[in-house]
Write a protein that holds these residues in place. Structure first.
Motif, PDB file in Angstrom:
ATOM      1  N   MET A   1     -31.550  -6.758 -24.366  1.00  0.00           N
ATOM      2  CA  MET A   1     -31.342  -5.507 -23.630  1.00  0.00           C
ATOM      3  C   MET A   1     -31.698  -5.650 -22.158  1.00  0.00           C
ATOM      4  O   MET A   1     -30.974  -5.173 -21.289  1.00  0.00           O
ATOM      5  CB  MET A   1     -32.160  -4.383 -24.266  1.00  0.00           C
ATOM      6  N   GLY A   2     -32.819  -6.311 -21.889  1.00  0.00           N
ATOM      7  CA  GLY A   2     -33.230  -6.503 -20.505  1.00  0.00           C
ATOM      8  C   GLY A   2     -32.228  -7.339 -19.725  1.00  0.00           C
ATOM      9  O   GLY A   2     -31.887  -7.015 -18.580  1.00  0.00           O
ATOM     10  N   SER A   3     -31.718  -8.392 -20.349  1.00  0.00           N
ATOM     11  CA  SER A   3     -30.740  -9.235 -19.659  1.00  0.00           C
ATOM     12  C   SER A   3     -29.423  -8.493 -19.464  1.00  0.00           C
ATOM     13  O   SER A   3     -28.758  -8.643 -18.440  1.00  0.00           O
ATOM     14  CB  SER A   3     -30.523 -10.559 -20.406  1.00  0.00           C
ATOM     15  N   LYS A   4     -29.063  -7.663 -20.428  1.00  0.00           N
ATOM     16  CA  LYS A   4     -27.836  -6.858 -20.293  1.00  0.00           C
ATOM     17  C   LYS A   4     -27.969  -5.888 -19.119  1.00  0.00           C
ATOM     18  O   LYS A   4     -27.040  -5.730 -18.331  1.00  0.00           O
ATOM     19  CB  LYS A   4     -27.578  -6.097 -21.602  1.00  0.00           C
ATOM     20  N   VAL A   5     -29.133  -5.251 -18.999  1.00  0.00           N
ATOM     21  CA  VAL A   5     -29.376  -4.338 -17.874  1.00  0.00           C
ATOM     22  C   VAL A   5     -29.309  -5.118 -16.561  1.00  0.00           C
ATOM     23  O   VAL A   5     -28.673  -4.675 -15.596  1.00  0.00           O
ATOM     24  CB  VAL A   5     -30.738  -3.623 -18.023  1.00  0.00           C
ATOM     25  N   VAL A  32     -29.821   3.094 -17.205  1.00  0.00           N
ATOM     26  CA  VAL A  32     -30.108   4.083 -18.252  1.00  0.00           C
ATOM     27  C   VAL A  32     -28.910   4.221 -19.190  1.00  0.00           C
ATOM     28  O   VAL A  32     -29.063   4.247 -20.418  1.00  0.00           O
ATOM     29  CB  VAL A  32     -30.493   5.448 -17.639  1.00  0.00           C
ATOM     30  N   GLN A  33     -27.731   4.277 -18.621  1.00  0.00           N
ATOM     31  CA  GLN A  33     -26.526   4.379 -19.450  1.00  0.00           C
ATOM     32  C   GLN A  33     -26.396   3.152 -20.353  1.00  0.00           C
ATOM     33  O   GLN A  33     -26.100   3.278 -21.543  1.00  0.00           O
ATOM     34  CB  GLN A  33     -25.290   4.520 -18.557  1.00  0.00           C
ATOM     35  N   THR A  34     -26.643   1.982 -19.816  1.00  0.00           N
ATOM     36  CA  THR A  34     -26.574   0.744 -20.603  1.00  0.00           C
ATOM     37  C   THR A  34     -27.603   0.747 -21.724  1.00  0.00           C
ATOM     38  O   THR A  34     -27.292   0.418 -22.871  1.00  0.00           O
ATOM     39  CB  THR A  34     -26.796  -0.483 -19.686  1.00  0.00           C
ATOM     40  N   LEU A  35     -28.830   1.143 -21.406  1.00  0.00           N
ATOM     41  CA  LEU A  35     -29.880   1.181 -22.427  1.00  0.00           C
ATOM     42  C   LEU A  35     -29.574   2.207 -23.516  1.00  0.00           C
ATOM     43  O   LEU A  35     -29.807   1.946 -24.698  1.00  0.00           O
ATOM     44  CB  LEU A  35     -31.238   1.473 -21.788  1.00  0.00           C
TER      45      LEU A  35
END
Length: 182
Positions: A97-101, A140-143
């Motif tokens: 998730m962190g890398s995606k953000v 925020v949208q990605t998370l």
């Protein structure tokens, strides 16, 4: 050279640890070159799931670049979810998730937040502290999308609480009362 070593492996017995090291170095090389397709093909060629799991985990623990970390976290979650301990699963999902953000941020700024890639809420908080409001909106949208149906150690409510905390701080204006003496 890696392909030659792989051919030799078919002709001569290679100890398990040496085989893991060979494939790990080859995988990291492919990922550093940005060739995710060949990296996936390499992982699919490995017949022993235990070796494949060891290679993937060891590669992730080497802290490769952002795209490679994202690829490995995704691969481990997709293929070895049940083989991982709960703590390791949460760690890998947080890194995913962190890398995606971070991948949603402008490329030149990712390096400033890379050290937080396994802590998505801290990435969000750092963006808030740096007043990168547009980036926060995308993060925020990605998370929110990633948290749908996921088991991880933070929730949408945690994100909302963090946003509320910083919104409150933004509206907190310290002032001094002046005396109206003539």
């Amino acid at each position: 050279d890696y392909e030659l070593c792989e051919e030799w492996r078919h002709l001569y017995p290679v100890p398990r640890e040496d085989l893991i090291n060979l494939h790990r170095e080859h995988l990291l090389h492919l990922l550093e070159m940005g060739d995710m397709e060949k990296a996936l093909q390499l992982l699919e060629r490995i017949e022993d799931p235990g070796i494949c799991l060891a290679i993937s985990e060891q590669s992730l623990d080497q802290h490769p670049n952002l795209a490679a970390s994202h690829f490995l976290a995704d691969y481990l979650t997709a293929h070895f979810y049940k083989n991982l301990t709960t703590a390791r699963r949460n760690e890998i999902q947080a890194l995913y998730m962190g890398s995606k953000v971070l991948l949603t941020l402008p490329e030149h700024s990712r390096v400033n937040y890379f050290h937080l890639s396994s802590r998505p809420l801290l990435v969000l908080e750092q963006l808030l502290m740096n007043m990168k409001v547009d980036w926060v909106a995308v993060a925020v949208q990605t998370l929110h999308q990633l948290l749908a149906g996921q088991e991880i150690d933070f929730t949408v409510e945690d994100i909302d609480n963090l946003l509320s905390k910083y919104a409150e701080k933004a509206l907190n204006f310290p002032f001094a009362v002046k005396d109206k003496r003539s």
